[in-house]
Design a protein around this motif. Structure first.
Motif, short mmCIF file in Angstrom:
data_model
loop_
_atom_site.label_atom_id
_atom_site.label_comp_id
_atom_site.label_asym_id
_atom_site.label_seq_id
_atom_site.Cartn_x
_atom_site.Cartn_y
_atom_site.Cartn_z
N PRO A 1 0.81 -1.23 0.00
CA PRO A 1 0.00 0.00 0.00
C PRO A 1 0.84 1.27 0.00
CG PRO A 1 -0.09 -1.07 2.14
CD PRO A 1 0.61 -2.01 1.24
N LEU A 2 2.04 1.20 0.57
CA LEU A 2 2.97 2.34 0.53
C LEU A 2 4.21 1.87 -0.22
CD1 LEU A 2 2.60 3.64 4.22
CD2 LEU A 2 1.49 4.52 2.16
N SER A 3 4.24 2.15 -1.50
CA SER A 3 5.25 1.54 -2.37
C SER A 3 6.44 2.43 -2.67
CB SER A 3 4.59 1.12 -3.70
OG SER A 3 4.08 2.26 -4.38
N HIS A 4 6.35 3.72 -2.34
CA HIS A 4 7.44 4.65 -2.63
C HIS A 4 8.33 4.83 -1.40
CE1 HIS A 4 4.65 5.59 -5.90
NE2 HIS A 4 5.64 6.20 -6.52
N GLU A 5 9.60 5.04 -1.65
CA GLU A 5 10.55 5.19 -0.55
C GLU A 5 10.16 6.34 0.38
OE1 GLU A 5 15.21 4.99 -0.62
OE2 GLU A 5 14.61 7.09 -0.93
N THR A 6 9.67 7.45 -0.19
CA THR A 6 9.34 8.59 0.65
C THR A 6 8.17 8.30 1.57
OG1 THR A 6 8.08 9.47 -1.23
CG2 THR A 6 10.29 10.37 -0.87
N SER A 7 7.10 7.71 1.07
CA SER A 7 5.94 7.40 1.91
C SER A 7 6.28 6.30 2.90
CB SER A 7 4.73 7.02 1.06
OG SER A 7 5.03 5.93 0.21
N GLN A 8 7.05 5.32 2.48
CA GLN A 8 7.46 4.24 3.39
C GLN A 8 8.26 4.78 4.56
OE1 GLN A 8 9.71 1.57 0.95
NE2 GLN A 8 7.92 0.75 -0.12
N SER A 9 9.26 5.60 4.27
CA SER A 9 10.12 6.11 5.33
C SER A 9 9.35 7.06 6.23
CB SER A 9 11.35 6.80 4.74
OG SER A 9 10.98 7.88 3.92
N LEU A 10 8.46 7.86 5.65
CA LEU A 10 7.68 8.82 6.43
C LEU A 10 6.80 8.09 7.45
CD1 LEU A 10 7.32 11.90 6.54
CD2 LEU A 10 5.42 11.66 4.92
N PHE A 11 6.15 7.03 7.02
CA PHE A 11 5.29 6.25 7.91
C PHE A 11 6.11 5.50 8.96
CE2 PHE A 11 2.86 2.58 9.26
CZ PHE A 11 1.57 3.05 9.39
N THR A 12 7.21 4.92 8.53
CA THR A 12 8.02 4.09 9.43
C THR A 12 8.66 4.91 10.53
OG1 THR A 12 8.45 2.62 7.56
CG2 THR A 12 9.80 2.30 9.51
N GLY A 13 9.00 6.16 10.25
CA GLY A 13 9.55 7.01 11.30
C GLY A 13 8.58 7.16 12.45
N VAL A 14 7.28 7.23 12.15
CA VAL A 14 6.26 7.34 13.20
C VAL A 14 6.10 5.99 13.90
CG1 VAL A 14 3.91 8.05 13.73
CG2 VAL A 14 5.10 9.09 11.81
#
Length: 492
Positions: free
Chosen positions: A178-191
């Motif tokens: 569902p979150l396939s781009h590096e930017t969205s993945q990293s943004l979510f994972t930081g939280v």
């Protein structure tokens, strides 16, 4: 005990202890709060550490996504009591090596525009949860035993399913779909890393889904002047209703406390067992003492002579910065922590309060709040690890440092007794341990002794400055000990 000096004694003046105390006092009971430290506030204190004249530091929590969003604080209404918050346009940021930082704006559509190609998938993930954001908050911050009224109608049930599906998607090995781009993945994972646990996993995914949703709703605010403002407002309300606070008074056993009809402990599960040693049912005592500690945080409070020199200046617009790089890099660092190894590049959290609260700067000096994730009870000084992570995304950071105070995980309990071994969550945060916290029981607040209750982050719903653990425990005490079945209003 036959001649109680107070109706209720609360041990610990952190947000949950104060939430319990305020609730009990609002019900017309006499309440005494006892705090082991010389200053009140527990996980929400602001102190002068003597690092530079006039500079104060939030020694535990700094940014408060739930201080205006949790049901307890919605009712208590800090803003109406004069607590001023600053809510950054950018809730949080994720710096990336050699690339612009990923930013999560308070406004969802601004985030979507910023993320470019990754924007549409971010909108698909969060927009449905924002239709009725209170459902996501209640689902996350409920007592895990009752179904809030807001979730009982058709739309509420539908929102539970939306939230659950998104949570599950980020708790499985298929989390990159569902979150396939590096930017969205990293943004979510930081939280997600706020929970200091496995990536992916249910506990970390639940934390990220809720906090990220709140970021696009009420935002991630910080109290002007520091976290102490939250506690000071709660103490003022307690005292206005006849309650009192005693500091510098460590409680090792119930015999150290004044006689009371009810005791509410804003302590770790282990400390609760020790305080009621010899009085608890065997099964309760064993469960409390065996409640597993979680992974740890190590804290560094800096004084800088200027702003952080972020490689991407846009990073400075965020109230919270998650340092760890990509999803894969953060998952690897957290895996090291869970395996008992110190990561070479630990996940770190950073906040520069002066960017949004100029009053925090004194004579050109400013505080910088940081901590990093480390193994439980780790004795390693975290300062150099955090400095290297900062230099990675803010070259020249080392040159801005005037002084700092560093606390290894093994010493964190020195300024907050609940943070055993650096476990700032007061016990393991997993999906199961959000439900069975600190033990498997229908009643997670009662201690099996008449009038004794646990009200800390070691109970449901989860850690955080939201007051819900204390609020739920107080309502339980009011009902079972005093026959008061209706929770009192907390409104100013």
């Amino acid at each position: 005990m036959s001649n109680p000096q107070a109706d209720a004694v609360v041990v610990g003046s952190g947000p949950n202890g104060m939430a319990a105390a305020v609730t009990m006092a609002r019900a017309g009971l006499s309440v005494q709060v006892i705090e082991a430290q010389p200053t009140i506030g527990g996980g929400a204190r602001t102190l002068d550490l003597g690092l530079a004249p006039g500079i104060t530091h939030d020694i535990c929590s700094a940014v408060h996504p739930l201080a205006i969003s949790s049901p307890f604080f919605v009712d208590f209404d800090l803003r109406a009591r004069g607590v001023e918050f600053t809510t950054p346009e950018v809730s949080y940021a994720q710096p990336l090596d050699g690339k612009p930082s990923a930013l999560a704006f308070h406004d969802l559509e601004a985030t979507v525009d910023h993320l470019g190609e990754a924007g549409p998938e971010w909108r698909r993930f969060f927009a449905p949860l924002l239709d009725r954001v209170d459902d996501a908050i209640w689902l996350s911050l409920g007592d895990k035993r009752t179904v809030p009224e807001t979730l009982r109608d058709g739309p509420g049930i539908a929102n539970v399913m939306k939230f659950g599906l998104r949570l599950l998607s980020q708790a499985s090995p298929a989390w990159n779909i569902p979150l396939s781009h590096e930017t969205s993945q990293s943004l979510f994972t930081g939280v997600a890393a706020h929970a200091i646990g496995g990536l992916p996993a249910m506990g970390t995914a639940a934390t990220a889904t809720m906090l990220s949703t709140v970021a696009h709703a009420a935002g991630w605010p910080s109290p002007v002047g520091g976290s102490q403002a939250i506690i000071d407002a709660m103490v003022a309300d307690l005292e206005a209703h006849g309650g009192s606070v005693t500091t510098d008074a460590r409680i090792d056993h119930v015999s150290d406390m004044p006689a009371a009809r009810a005791y509410l402990l804003d302590t770790s599960a282990l400390n609760a067992a020790q305080i009621f040693s010899g009085l608890l049912p065997t099964r309760v005592d064993k469960s409390l003492r065996s409640f597993k500690q979680g992974n740890a945080a190590a804290k560094v409070d800096f004084v800088l002579n200027g702003p952080v020199p972020w490689a991407d200046p846009e990073t400075a617009r965020a109230g919270t910065i998650h340092i760890g790089g990509t999803r894969e890099q953060m998952a690897a660092a957290e895996a090291d922590v869970m395996a008992g190894r110190m990561p070479s590049h630990p996940v770190s959290l950073v906040s520069d309060p002066t960017v949004f609260d100029p009053s925090r700067e004194v004579n050109g000096m400013r505080p910088l709040w940081t901590y990093c994730h480390v193994p439980f009870d780790c004795p390693i000084d975290p300062a150099e690890y955090i400095i290297r992570q900062m230099e990675r995304f803010a070259p020249g950071f080392r040159d801005t440092i005037v002084s700092y105070n560093s606390i290894p995980a093994s010493e964190m309990a020195g300024h907050n007794q609940n943070y055993i071994g650096g476990d700032i969550a007061t016990g393991l945060v997993s999906f199961y341990r959000m439900m069975a916290r600190p033990r498997t029981s229908w009643d997670n607040y009662g201690l099996g002794v008449p009038g004794a209750y646990l009200c800390s982050a070691a109970t449901p719903p989860a850690p955080g400055v939201h007051g819900m653990n204390g609020w739920f425990a107080a309502q339980r005490a009011l009902k079972t000990r005093f026959g008061i079945t209706e929770a009192p209003s907390l409104a100013p």
